[in-house]
Design a protein around this motif. Structure first.
Motif, PDB file in Angstrom:
ATOM      1  N   LEU A 253      52.958  16.105 -50.180  1.00 23.73           N
ATOM      2  CA  LEU A 253      53.923  16.662 -49.740  1.00 23.73           C
ATOM      3  C   LEU A 253      55.140  16.031 -50.651  1.00 23.73           C
ATOM      4  CD1 LEU A 253      55.541  18.570 -47.660  1.00 23.73           C
ATOM      5  CD2 LEU A 253      55.774  16.687 -46.268  1.00 23.73           C
ATOM      6  N   VAL A 254      55.847  17.049 -51.271  1.00 21.40           N
ATOM      7  CA  VAL A 254      57.009  16.903 -52.185  1.00 21.40           C
ATOM      8  C   VAL A 254      58.220  17.129 -51.452  1.00 21.40           C
ATOM      9  CG1 VAL A 254      58.486  17.245 -54.288  1.00 21.40           C
ATOM     10  CG2 VAL A 254      55.867  16.787 -54.160  1.00 21.40           C
ATOM     11  N   VAL A 255      59.472  16.504 -51.247  1.00 22.74           N
ATOM     12  CA  VAL A 255      60.640  16.889 -50.572  1.00 22.74           C
ATOM     13  C   VAL A 255      61.505  16.923 -51.609  1.00 22.74           C
ATOM     14  CG1 VAL A 255      62.107  16.285 -48.879  1.00 22.74           C
ATOM     15  CG2 VAL A 255      59.905  15.608 -48.323  1.00 22.74           C
ATOM     16  N   ASP A 256      61.869  18.018 -52.091  1.00 15.63           N
ATOM     17  CA  ASP A 256      62.823  18.407 -53.193  1.00 15.63           C
ATOM     18  C   ASP A 256      64.221  18.578 -52.505  1.00 15.63           C
ATOM     19  OD1 ASP A 256      64.561  19.785 -54.854  1.00 15.63           O
ATOM     20  OD2 ASP A 256      63.117  20.975 -55.445  1.00 15.63           O
ATOM     21  N   MET A 257      65.132  17.571 -53.162  1.00 17.18           N
ATOM     22  CA  MET A 257      66.520  17.279 -52.474  1.00 17.18           C
ATOM     23  C   MET A 257      67.402  17.735 -53.528  1.00 17.18           C
ATOM     24  SD  MET A 257      65.730  13.917 -49.995  1.00 17.18           S
ATOM     25  CE  MET A 257      67.124  14.329 -48.720  1.00 17.18           C
ATOM     26  N   LEU A 258      67.009  18.606 -54.447  1.00 23.82           N
ATOM     27  CA  LEU A 258      68.186  18.845 -55.409  1.00 23.82           C
ATOM     28  C   LEU A 258      69.530  19.437 -54.929  1.00 23.82           C
ATOM     29  CD1 LEU A 258      68.654  19.277 -58.436  1.00 23.82           C
ATOM     30  CD2 LEU A 258      67.705  21.479 -58.513  1.00 23.82           C
ATOM     31  N   GLN A 259      69.397  20.068 -53.688  1.00 21.49           N
ATOM     32  CA  GLN A 259      70.361  20.817 -53.291  1.00 21.49           C
ATOM     33  C   GLN A 259      71.145  20.139 -52.131  1.00 21.49           C
ATOM     34  OE1 GLN A 259      71.704  23.671 -54.673  1.00 21.49           O
ATOM     35  NE2 GLN A 259      70.387  23.368 -56.325  1.00 21.49           N
ATOM     36  N   VAL A 260      70.698  18.946 -52.020  1.00 24.60           N
ATOM     37  CA  VAL A 260      71.222  18.090 -50.702  1.00 24.60           C
ATOM     38  C   VAL A 260      72.462  17.364 -51.012  1.00 24.60           C
ATOM     39  CG1 VAL A 260      71.013  16.124 -49.049  1.00 24.60           C
ATOM     40  CG2 VAL A 260      69.061  17.554 -49.578  1.00 24.60           C
ATOM     41  N   THR A 261      73.559  17.723 -50.387  1.00 24.59           N
ATOM     42  CA  THR A 261      74.944  17.249 -50.685  1.00 24.59           C
ATOM     43  C   THR A 261      75.239  15.738 -49.879  1.00 24.59           C
ATOM     44  OG1 THR A 261      75.802  18.751 -49.153  1.00 24.59           O
ATOM     45  CG2 THR A 261      75.734  19.637 -51.442  1.00 24.59           C
ATOM     46  N   PHE A 262      74.455  15.665 -48.699  1.00 21.73           N
ATOM     47  CA  PHE A 262      74.922  14.542 -48.039  1.00 21.73           C
ATOM     48  C   PHE A 262      73.828  13.823 -47.202  1.00 21.73           C
ATOM     49  CE2 PHE A 262      76.606  12.599 -43.764  1.00 21.73           C
ATOM     50  CZ  PHE A 262      77.054  11.869 -44.271  1.00 21.73           C
ATOM     51  N   ILE A 263      73.565  12.791 -47.075  1.00 21.80           N
ATOM     52  CA  ILE A 263      72.566  12.141 -46.229  1.00 21.80           C
ATOM     53  C   ILE A 263      73.197  10.911 -45.284  1.00 21.80           C
ATOM     54  CG2 ILE A 263      71.774  10.765 -47.728  1.00 21.80           C
ATOM     55  CD1 ILE A 263      68.851  11.798 -46.252  1.00 21.80           C
ATOM     56  N   ASP A 264      73.094  10.958 -43.891  1.00 22.90           N
ATOM     57  CA  ASP A 264      73.448   9.879 -43.139  1.00 22.90           C
ATOM     58  C   ASP A 264      72.037   9.051 -42.829  1.00 22.90           C
ATOM     59  OD1 ASP A 264      72.622  10.730 -40.981  1.00 22.90           O
ATOM     60  OD2 ASP A 264      74.417  11.267 -40.025  1.00 22.90           O
ATOM     61  N   SER A 265      72.530   8.036 -41.883  1.00 27.71           N
ATOM     62  CA  SER A 265      71.386   6.987 -41.739  1.00 27.71           C
ATOM     63  C   SER A 265      70.169   7.992 -40.817  1.00 27.71           C
ATOM     64  CB  SER A 265      71.740   5.736 -40.806  1.00 27.71           C
ATOM     65  OG  SER A 265      72.491   6.353 -39.662  1.00 27.71           O
ATOM     66  N   THR A 266      70.738   8.758 -40.067  1.00 33.62           N
ATOM     67  CA  THR A 266      69.669   9.515 -39.253  1.00 33.62           C
ATOM     68  C   THR A 266      68.784  10.333 -40.128  1.00 33.62           C
ATOM     69  OG1 THR A 266      71.007  11.415 -38.922  1.00 33.62           O
ATOM     70  CG2 THR A 266      71.183   9.646 -37.072  1.00 33.62           C
ATOM     71  N   GLY A 267      69.401  10.979 -41.125  1.00 32.77           N
ATOM     72  CA  GLY A 267      68.652  11.671 -42.175  1.00 32.77           C
ATOM     73  C   GLY A 267      67.614  10.587 -42.978  1.00 32.77           C
ATOM     74  N   LEU A 268      68.119   9.437 -43.321  1.00 31.18           N
ATOM     75  CA  LEU A 268      67.090   8.358 -43.964  1.00 31.18           C
ATOM     76  C   LEU A 268      65.876   8.108 -43.013  1.00 31.18           C
ATOM     77  CD1 LEU A 268      69.674   6.182 -45.564  1.00 31.18           C
ATOM     78  CD2 LEU A 268      68.461   7.794 -46.527  1.00 31.18           C
ATOM     79  N   ALA A 269      66.119   8.025 -41.687  1.00 32.63           N
ATOM     80  CA  ALA A 269      65.108   7.608 -40.831  1.00 32.63           C
ATOM     81  C   ALA A 269      64.157   8.930 -40.593  1.00 32.63           C
ATOM     82  CB  ALA A 269      66.110   7.204 -39.372  1.00 32.63           C
ATOM     83  N   ALA A 270      64.631  10.024 -40.444  1.00 39.56           N
ATOM     84  CA  ALA A 270      63.802  11.223 -40.452  1.00 39.56           C
ATOM     85  C   ALA A 270      62.716  11.139 -41.758  1.00 39.56           C
ATOM     86  CB  ALA A 270      64.531  12.558 -40.520  1.00 39.56           C
ATOM     87  N   LEU A 271      63.379  10.941 -43.056  1.00 38.10           N
ATOM     88  CA  LEU A 271      62.356  10.844 -44.056  1.00 38.10           C
ATOM     89  C   LEU A 271      61.292   9.825 -43.984  1.00 38.10           C
ATOM     90  CD1 LEU A 271      65.035  11.446 -46.993  1.00 38.10           C
ATOM     91  CD2 LEU A 271      63.294  13.084 -46.250  1.00 38.10           C
ATOM     92  N   LEU A 272      61.949   8.566 -43.462  1.00 38.43           N
ATOM     93  CA  LEU A 272      60.743   7.444 -43.244  1.00 38.43           C
ATOM     94  C   LEU A 272      59.878   7.653 -42.301  1.00 38.43           C
ATOM     95  CD1 LEU A 272      63.280   4.385 -43.629  1.00 38.43           C
ATOM     96  CD2 LEU A 272      61.515   5.317 -45.288  1.00 38.43           C
ATOM     97  N   ALA A 273      60.118   8.311 -41.001  1.00 41.99           N
ATOM     98  CA  ALA A 273      59.251   8.611 -39.989  1.00 41.99           C
ATOM     99  C   ALA A 273      58.663   9.771 -40.518  1.00 41.99           C
ATOM    100  CB  ALA A 273      60.219   9.210 -38.847  1.00 41.99           C
ATOM    101  N   ALA A 274      58.641  10.707 -41.267  1.00 46.80           N
ATOM    102  CA  ALA A 274      57.920  11.620 -41.815  1.00 46.80           C
ATOM    103  C   ALA A 274      56.837  10.962 -42.825  1.00 46.80           C
ATOM    104  CB  ALA A 274      58.708  12.732 -42.339  1.00 46.80           C
ATOM    105  N   GLN A 275      57.325  10.151 -43.530  1.00 50.05           N
ATOM    106  CA  GLN A 275      56.564   9.387 -44.363  1.00 50.05           C
ATOM    107  C   GLN A 275      55.401   8.685 -43.747  1.00 50.05           C
ATOM    108  OE1 GLN A 275      57.718   6.101 -47.136  1.00 50.05           O
ATOM    109  NE2 GLN A 275      57.170   7.198 -48.917  1.00 50.05           N
ATOM    110  N   ARG A 276      55.824   8.008 -42.763  1.00 48.38           N
ATOM    111  CA  ARG A 276      54.887   7.274 -41.886  1.00 48.38           C
ATOM    112  C   ARG A 276      53.760   8.363 -41.498  1.00 48.38           C
ATOM    113  NH1 ARG A 276      59.473   4.444 -40.493  1.00 48.38           N
ATOM    114  NH2 ARG A 276      59.603   5.465 -38.497  1.00 48.38           N
ATOM    115  N   ALA A 277      54.356   9.418 -40.900  1.00 47.41           N
ATOM    116  CA  ALA A 277      53.090  10.097 -40.129  1.00 47.41           C
ATOM    117  C   ALA A 277      52.300  10.944 -41.238  1.00 47.41           C
ATOM    118  CB  ALA A 277      53.933  11.442 -39.601  1.00 47.41           C
ATOM    119  N   ALA A 278      52.841  11.128 -42.566  1.00 48.15           N
ATOM    120  CA  ALA A 278      52.050  11.763 -43.742  1.00 48.15           C
ATOM    121  C   ALA A 278      50.907  10.367 -44.082  1.00 48.15           C
ATOM    122  CB  ALA A 278      53.106  12.029 -44.776  1.00 48.15           C
TER     123      ALA A 278
END
Length: 106
Positions: free
Chosen positions: A48-73
């Motif tokens: 699973l590739v997460v393409d973030m080319l068009q992401v303009t901002f991320i906060d700690s809740t977004g970082l946590a979401a990515l890490l949680a998804a990575q653990r699930a994967a």
């Protein structure tokens, strides 16, 4: 949710790519996590590739979401990798100590 959107594409080799656009903040982070986890559990791609080319901002809740998804994967045998991060995102990932974990870059 503002300008946050997600779309998905599937490659011939089975790789799923989630294209993320806009701001990933507290209002969007649960949607991001749900989309990523759903993709892994429902489609079960080898990668699973997460393409973030068009992401303009991320906060700690977004970082946590990515890490949680990575653990699930990882738990389902899928590799999750983040690609096309902006300088801002790279800085956020590095400050949180998760750049290498999410991108696979050393």
């Amino acid at each position: 949710m503002g300008n946050f959107t997600i779309s998905t594409s599937l490659a011939a080799d089975g790789t799923s790519t989630i294209h993320v656009r806009g701001d990933i903040d507290i209002a969007a982070s649960e949607d991001l996590k749900a989309a990523l986890v759903n993709e892994v559990t429902q489609r079960r791609p080898p990668r699973l590739v997460v393409d973030m080319l068009q992401v303009t901002f991320i906060d700690s809740t977004g970082l946590a979401a990515l890490l949680a998804a990575q653990r699930a994967a990882r738990g389902l045998g899928t590799s999750l990798v983040v690609r096309q991060v902006s300088t801002f995102l790279e800085r956020q990932f590095r400050m949180a100590g998760i750049y290498e974990v999410l991108t696979g870059n050393r």
